[in-house]
Design an enzyme around this catalytic site. Structure first.
Site, short mmCIF file in Angstrom:
data_model
loop_
_atom_site.label_atom_id
_atom_site.label_comp_id
_atom_site.label_asym_id
_atom_site.label_seq_id
_atom_site.Cartn_x
_atom_site.Cartn_y
_atom_site.Cartn_z
N LYS A 152 10.23 7.65 36.85
CA LYS A 152 11.23 8.20 37.55
C LYS A 152 12.10 6.72 38.18
CE LYS A 152 12.89 8.96 41.91
NZ LYS A 152 14.41 8.95 42.07
N GLU A 162 4.16 -0.74 46.51
CA GLU A 162 4.21 -2.48 45.93
C GLU A 162 5.55 -1.49 47.54
OE1 GLU A 162 3.09 -4.83 45.66
OE2 GLU A 162 2.20 -4.21 43.59
N GLU A 168 12.63 -4.28 58.49
CA GLU A 168 12.76 -5.01 57.16
C GLU A 168 14.51 -4.56 56.67
OE1 GLU A 168 12.18 -3.04 53.38
OE2 GLU A 168 11.76 -4.96 52.52
N CYS A 198 12.28 -7.89 47.94
CA CYS A 198 11.00 -6.95 49.29
C CYS A 198 10.25 -8.85 49.57
CB CYS A 198 9.75 -6.54 48.18
SG CYS A 198 9.45 -7.11 47.10
P1 NAD Z 1 13.12 4.61 48.38
O1 NAD Z 1 11.61 4.24 49.11
O2 NAD Z 1 13.98 5.08 48.93
O3 NAD Z 1 13.19 4.37 47.27
C1 NAD Z 1 12.63 4.23 46.18
C2 NAD Z 1 12.04 5.12 44.68
O4 NAD Z 1 11.16 6.12 46.01
C3 NAD Z 1 13.27 6.37 44.36
O5 NAD Z 1 13.18 5.96 43.19
C4 NAD Z 1 13.69 7.03 45.20
O6 NAD Z 1 14.14 8.08 45.17
C5 NAD Z 1 11.76 7.70 45.13
N1 NAD Z 1 11.73 7.99 46.65
C6 NAD Z 1 12.03 8.71 47.88
N2 NAD Z 1 11.45 9.79 48.25
C7 NAD Z 1 10.51 9.77 47.59
C8 NAD Z 1 9.57 10.78 47.94
N3 NAD Z 1 9.55 11.60 49.01
N4 NAD Z 1 8.59 10.95 46.91
C9 NAD Z 1 8.19 10.26 45.01
N5 NAD Z 1 9.94 9.60 45.17
C10 NAD Z 1 11.25 9.36 46.35
O7 NAD Z 1 12.76 2.80 48.26
P2 NAD Z 1 14.53 1.49 47.99
O8 NAD Z 1 15.66 2.01 48.75
O9 NAD Z 1 14.97 2.26 46.90
O10 NAD Z 1 14.49 0.38 47.61
C11 NAD Z 1 13.62 -0.72 48.64
C12 NAD Z 1 12.69 -0.68 49.53
O11 NAD Z 1 11.41 -1.15 48.37
C13 NAD Z 1 12.26 -2.12 50.01
O12 NAD Z 1 11.58 -1.38 51.31
C14 NAD Z 1 11.63 -2.88 49.49
O13 NAD Z 1 10.99 -4.43 50.07
C15 NAD Z 1 11.17 -2.23 48.30
N6 NAD Z 1 10.59 -3.13 47.39
C16 NAD Z 1 9.12 -3.52 47.22
C17 NAD Z 1 8.91 -4.14 46.47
C18 NAD Z 1 7.25 -4.69 46.00
O14 NAD Z 1 7.33 -5.38 44.49
N7 NAD Z 1 6.06 -4.64 46.82
C19 NAD Z 1 9.95 -4.63 45.13
C20 NAD Z 1 11.10 -4.16 45.22
C21 NAD Z 1 11.40 -3.35 46.63
#
Ligand code: NAD
Length: 478
Positions: free
Chosen positions: A174, A249, A380, A283
């Site tokens: 997704k 992650e 963050e 991140c």
């Molecule tokens: P997010 O958690 O809002 O969304 C990530 C994904 O999860 C999206 O596809 C979203 O639609 C989905 N999602 C949201 N709620 C959900 C639920 N209840 N069940 C299943 N899926 C759900 O994060 P974001 O704003 O897209 O990304 C930013 C975050 O990602 C930051 O915290 C960043 O640090 C982290 N990040 C981590 C890494 C890593 O490798 N550790 C890499 C990139 C980003």
């Protein structure tokens, strides 16, 4: 009129969602509407799972070298389509084109690395028990899933999909609602490279679409990259459904320690790049900087000079070094942190929204005078905002660096090798840079977080094995 068209990619075909629902997507640099994005609902997820279940056994039976050859072809098609891919990421979330191009290069390189691992990954054997030959088999889970964020859409797609299919699984990924276009295009390229229909499926939609995946009874492993909030929800859904394996992650609040003896010019280059690449939406961004008192005045001067000379602007223009935040919501969230920083601390550079550059831009910013407990230092921000502190001793610096629930990346800059090794051991983070910082990290090393930054690792020599179940077989002989 939409500039781009998007569909779900299921069973080797571009399809509309069964419920025919969509949501609008805009370019964050201009506010212009660019596409209607399909919303996958439960029935679409079931359709993708059914296709994956059907295709997976034959895929797993192929010789590993054949799966690897398809992955290598996919990597070369990705390179061939790099301009289109980086444009898709850029118009969705404002990444400058040069950033997108380097993401695609790295994604293609890592895909080739995973292709190599597919051919060499296997189990163990033992003759240690008399009368018995024992072995462990590494077998694919079957149908697996991935949910990715918006900040490195093409790269994170490859971090999950490629090792998963290399191991013989079929996957449903997704995309993020903020950057959904490249994910579907990558699925089309994968199909063109030779992946059979049903092995790589890509769907789009909001968090609820992800929840259908995390609670699905036929999906046996899910890898999630994103916020801690959604990570928790996914773990709960996995626990409440079929106890699928969950890899997480998550976010970070990465400390960077600068000792008096560090090469201050090189350190300032690395620190500024770390917090401004991708507009700080990384991140691992080094968002908390601790400088030893003797170097503080000079270091601040060097950082301010670099931050203030960055060129903000249209991410599609050559020469743009920093684009906007990914959307209005993201820019507003960072703007709130700027207000708090201005109230309780002092911006030595930046501190405001960069309205002259366009909508959703934030000035590269450094705050000083904030306490370690300040929200800017503990939460963050996901923007180009650094909080800088001073320290006296190594012990103090390590203690303050570790005083966080996050543990994704930490770095230390010093010319003293003994100190560098002591500090590297003491820092509580899954990745530690010595005289370098994020986003540096070679793909042959495991990547992931300590503490609240995640569970499990991506990349590294176990990347393909991590998408397999382990079965031990005991053979008794006379
Ligand atoms: P997010 O958690 O809002 O969304 C990530 C994904 O999860 C999206 O596809 C979203 O639609 C989905 N999602 C949201 N709620 C959900 C639920 N209840 N069940 C299943 N899926 C759900 O994060 P974001 O704003 O897209 O990304 C930013 C975050 O990602 C930051 O915290 C960043 O640090 C982290 N990040 C981590 C890494 C890593 O490798 N550790 C890499 C990139 C980003």
């Amino acid at each position: 009129m939409a500039k781009y068209e998007s569909r779900l990619f299921v069973n080797g075909e571009l399809v509309k969602p069964l419920g025919n629902k969509t949501f609008p997507l805009s370019n964050p640099a201009t506010g212009e509407f660019i596409a209607d994005i399909p919303i996958a609902e439960e029935e679409d997820v079931n359709r993708a799972v059914a296709a994956a279940e059907k295709a997976q056994p034959a895929w797993a039976r192929l010789p590993a070298r054949q799966r690897s050859a398809i992955i290598r072809k996919f990597a070369s098609l990705m390179e061939h389509n790099k301009h289109k891919l980086s444009e898709l990421d850029s118009v969705c979330m404002g990444k400058p084109l040069h950033g997108g191009l380097s993401d695609i290069k790295e994604a293609a390189e890592i895909s080739n690395y995973f292709a190599g691992l597919a051919e060499s990954s296997g189990g163990e054997t033992s003759l240690n028990t008399p009368g018995m030959i024992s072995m462990s088999l590494r077998q694919p889970y079957g149908v697996v899933a991935s949910i990715i964020p918006w900040n490195f859409p093409s790269m994170i797609w490859c971090h999950d999909v490629v090792p998963a299919v290399a191991a013989g699984n079929a996957i449903i990924l997704k995309t993020s609602e903020k950057s959904p276009l490249s994910g579907v295009f990558l699925a089309q390229i994968a199909y063109e490279a030779g992946f059979p229909a049903g092995i790589v499926n890509v769907i789009s939609g909001p968090g609820q679409t992800g929840a259908f995946l995390s609670s699905h009874m036929q999906i046996r492993k899910i890898s999630f990259t994103g916020s801690a909030r959604a990570g928790r929800a996914i773990m709960q859904a996995a626990a409440n459904s079929n106890l699928k394996v969950v890899g997480l992650e998550l976010g970070g609040k990465s400390p960077l320690l600068v000792f008096d003896d560090a090469d201050l010019d090189a350190t300032a280059d690395a620190a500024v790049a770390s917090i401004t690449i991708n507009s700080g939406q990384v991140c691992t961004a080094s968002s908390r900087v601790y400088v030893q008192k003797g170097a503080a005045a000079k270091f601040k001067e060097l950082v301010v000079a670099r931050m203030s000379s960055l060129r903000l602007g249209d991410p599609l223009q050559d020469g743009t070094q920093m684009g906007p935040q990914a959307d209005e919501k993201q820019a507003a969230a960072v703007g709130k942190y700027l207000d708090i920083g201005t109230e309780y601390g002092r911006a030595i550079v930046g501190g405001k929204r960069a309205t002259e550059a366009g909508v959703n831009f934030i000035q590269p910013t450094v705050f000083t005078g904030l306490s370690d407990q300040s929200r800017l230092n503990t939460e963050e921000i996901f923007g180009p905002v650094m909080v800088m502190h001073e320290f006296d001793t190594e012990e103090e610096a390590v203690h303050r660096a570790n005083d966080t629930e996050y543990g994704l990346y930490a770095s230390v800059f010093t010319k003293d090798i003994n100190r560098a090794m002591r500090v590297a051991r003491a820092l509580e983070a899954g990745n530690v840079g010595v005289n370098t910082t994020s986003p540096d990290g070679p793909y042959e090393m495991p990547f992931g977080g300590f503490k609240g930054s995640g569970i499990g690792r991506q990349k590294g020599s176990h990347a393909v094995l991590d998408w397999t179940e382990v079965k031990s077989v005991y053979v008794k002989h006379g």
